[in-house]
Enzyme design. Structure first.
Site, PDB file in Angstrom:
ATOM      1  CD1 TRP A 133      -2.754   1.493   0.481  1.00  0.00           C
ATOM      2  CD2 TRP A 133      -2.100   1.840   2.597  1.00  0.00           C
ATOM      3  NE1 TRP A 133      -3.539   2.493   1.004  1.00  0.00           N
ATOM      4  CE2 TRP A 133      -3.154   2.723   2.298  1.00  0.00           C
ATOM      5  CE3 TRP A 133      -1.529   1.875   3.864  1.00  0.00           C
ATOM      6  CZ2 TRP A 133      -3.648   3.637   3.233  1.00  0.00           C
ATOM      7  CZ3 TRP A 133      -2.020   2.777   4.790  1.00  0.00           C
ATOM      8  CH2 TRP A 133      -3.068   3.644   4.485  1.00  0.00           C
ATOM      9  CG  ASP A 152      -1.893  -2.517   7.681  1.00  0.00           C
ATOM     10  OD1 ASP A 152      -2.828  -2.289   8.476  1.00  0.00           O
ATOM     11  OD2 ASP A 152      -1.725  -1.861   6.636  1.00  0.00           O
ATOM     12  CE  LYS A 155     -10.531   0.498   3.475  1.00  0.00           C
ATOM     13  NZ  LYS A 155      -9.455   0.648   2.595  1.00  0.00           N
TER      14      LYS A 155
HETATM   15  C1  LIG Z   1      -3.251  -2.062   3.631  1.00  0.00           C
HETATM   16  C2  LIG Z   1      -3.958  -0.934   4.294  1.00  0.00           C
HETATM   17  N1  LIG Z   1      -3.575  -0.554   5.507  1.00  0.00           N
HETATM   18  C3  LIG Z   1      -4.167   0.449   6.150  1.00  0.00           C
HETATM   19  C4  LIG Z   1      -5.199   1.158   5.571  1.00  0.00           C
HETATM   20  C5  LIG Z   1      -5.763   2.311   6.347  1.00  0.00           C
HETATM   21  O1  LIG Z   1      -7.084   2.322   6.563  1.00  0.00           O
HETATM   22  P1  LIG Z   1      -7.817   3.515   7.314  1.00  0.00           P
HETATM   23  O2  LIG Z   1      -8.725   4.114   6.318  1.00  0.00           O
HETATM   24  O3  LIG Z   1      -8.542   2.850   8.430  1.00  0.00           O
HETATM   25  O4  LIG Z   1      -6.810   4.481   7.806  1.00  0.00           O
HETATM   26  C6  LIG Z   1      -5.636   0.808   4.290  1.00  0.00           C
HETATM   27  C7  LIG Z   1      -6.708   1.560   3.630  1.00  0.00           C
HETATM   28  O5  LIG Z   1      -6.903   1.553   2.471  1.00  0.00           O
HETATM   29  C8  LIG Z   1      -5.002  -0.272   3.645  1.00  0.00           C
HETATM   30  O6  LIG Z   1      -5.370  -0.662   2.426  1.00  0.00           O
END
Ligand SMILES: Cc1ncc(COP(=O)(O)O)c(C=O)c1O
Length: 399
Positions: free
Chosen positions: A130, A211, A246
């Site tokens: 990401w 994560d 999500k």
């Molecule tokens: C791999 C990954 N980690 C963390 C997050 C962070 O999510 P949040 O919107 O809760 O900050 C995302 C969001 O797209 C993600 O895809």
């Protein structure tokens, strides 16, 4: 002073979202953004969330600050949900959980904590990962290294490359792993591979940092937890960043959690004091609304059941679209194999499309995909899968 400042580089995905919004083609398809879409292309509020919010509105009696670590009950419920209730990590008291503003907030607090307490440690990220991972870690002044992860030929995990990198990483470094539904590739290790990864990580003396942004989006809560339970070995240390964006559809409410698992309950208390010091100088204490919704749902059997059903609906829709896309591509281009899309999990897949092919899809067909070829499978629906596969077939040819 401000006139001398240069503009920051534009965010590639947000730029595409803007272009999509301005595209007049009524058949346009958006496979870029990282939010769940239902069959109509919307991102609705879950019914269980609506009910919980109504209860909150009625019962709320104060807008006073939350504690630095957030709502205690929310943190306890987070441990139960992610590890499974009754898990030794939970019952032993060797895990400390902190409510954070989203999963990103958890990643940042953890990175600050790592920088302050292990200033020489690097964080290892998968290639690819990401895009915000390295940005967040570097913003906390932590050095970032990369380990091989994706095998483009098999569209799966390059397990040998990954294990070799783990075995050669400096002792005391941190390794960031996507607990399930790898973003951006959709390729997850098998249960056997997770065991090999955990063995290698602990043998090498690395700190695993999981994560966990997509619990429940892969195959279900129980099986999506398998990486985490593999790492939660007796006496083992780990960090977990969880997101409720999500699986509860609470994106803009910013709900997440950081869990630090220590070897014993005594060090959990000491570590907690350091994490709280980090939070205090960062955002002081977390927002209440989103975490209160999660708490309200997870403590109430009926609401919990309703949420389980809604989560299953989202997951099954995504997995259904994976199947439909694979079948439709097989009809259009029998010479090419897209079955990996059906094997992968979560909201994203690496389609294998090149940046030039992605540009052509956008320019000729108003189909929006990130230039690395990542598609948001949740952007596919029975109405757009035909035109989408026609367009991809026309640019790929029979193969
Ligand atoms: C791999 C990954 N980690 C963390 C997050 C962070 O999510 P949040 O919107 O809760 O900050 C995302 C969001 O797209 C993600 O895809």
């Amino acid at each position: 002073m401000f006139d001398a400042i240069q503009a920051a580089p534009a965010d590639a995905i947000l730029g595409l979202m803007e272009a999509f919004k301005n595209d007049a083609n009524s058949d346009k398809v958006n496979l870029t953004v990282g939010v769940y879409k239902d069959e109509t292309g919307g991102t609705p509020v879950l019914e269980s969330v609506k009910v919980a919010e109504a209860k909150l509105l009625e019962g709320e009696s104060s807008k006073g600050y939350l504690p630095i670590g957030g709502l205690g009950e929310f943190c306890d419920l987070t441990q139960d949900l992610y590890f499974g209730s009754g898990h030794e990590v939970v019952s032993s008291g060797r895990a400390a959980t902190f409510q954070t503003p989203g999963g990103t907030g958890a990643l940042r607090v953890a990175a600050d904590f790592i920088h302050q307490n292990f200033p020489k440690a690097s964080i290892w990220c998968s290639t690819p990962t990401w895009p915000n991972h390295p940005k967040v870690f570097k913003a906390a002044a932590v050095n970032v290294e990369n380990y091989p992860y994706f095998d483009a030929d098999s569209h799966g995990v390059n397990i040998d490359g990954m294990l070799d990198a783990i075995k050669a990483a400096p002792v005391g470094d941190v390794i960031c792993l996507h607990a399930c539904c790898h973003n951006p590739t959709g390729a997850d290790p098998s249960a056997e591979q997770w065991k090999q990864i955990a063995d290698a990580v602990y043998d090498r003396g690395l700190l695993p940092f999981l994560d966990f942004a997509y619990l429940g989006f892969g195959d279900g809560i129980d099986s999506d937890r398998s990486a985490l339970t593999e790492f939660a070995r007796p006496g083992a240390e780990l960090l977990v960043a969880s997101s409720y964006s999500k699986n509860f559809g609470l994106y803009r409410e910013r709900v997440g959690a950081l869990t630090v698992v220590t070897a014993g309950a005594a060090s959990a208390k000491t570590v907690a004091s350091q994490v709280k010091a980090t939070i205090r100088t960062n955002y002081s204490n977390p927002p209440s609304h989103g975490a209160s919704i999660v708490r309200e749902i997870l403590v109430d059997d009926a609401l919990r059941q309703q949420w389980d059903g809604e989560l299953a609906e989202m997951r099954e829709r995504i997995n259904g679209m994976r199947k439909l896309f694979t079948q439709t591509m097989a009809e259009r281009l029998p010479g090419r194999d897209f079955s990996f899309i059906e094997r992968q999990r979560g909201m994203f897949s690496y389609s294998g499309l090149t940046a030039e092919q992605v540009d052509t899809l956008r320019e000729k067909f108003s189909i929006y995909i990130v230039r690395d070829g990542r598609i948001n499978v949740a952007g596919i629906n029975p109405g757009n899968v035909g035109p989408l596969c026609d367009a991809i077939s026309s640019i790929l040819g029979p193969g």
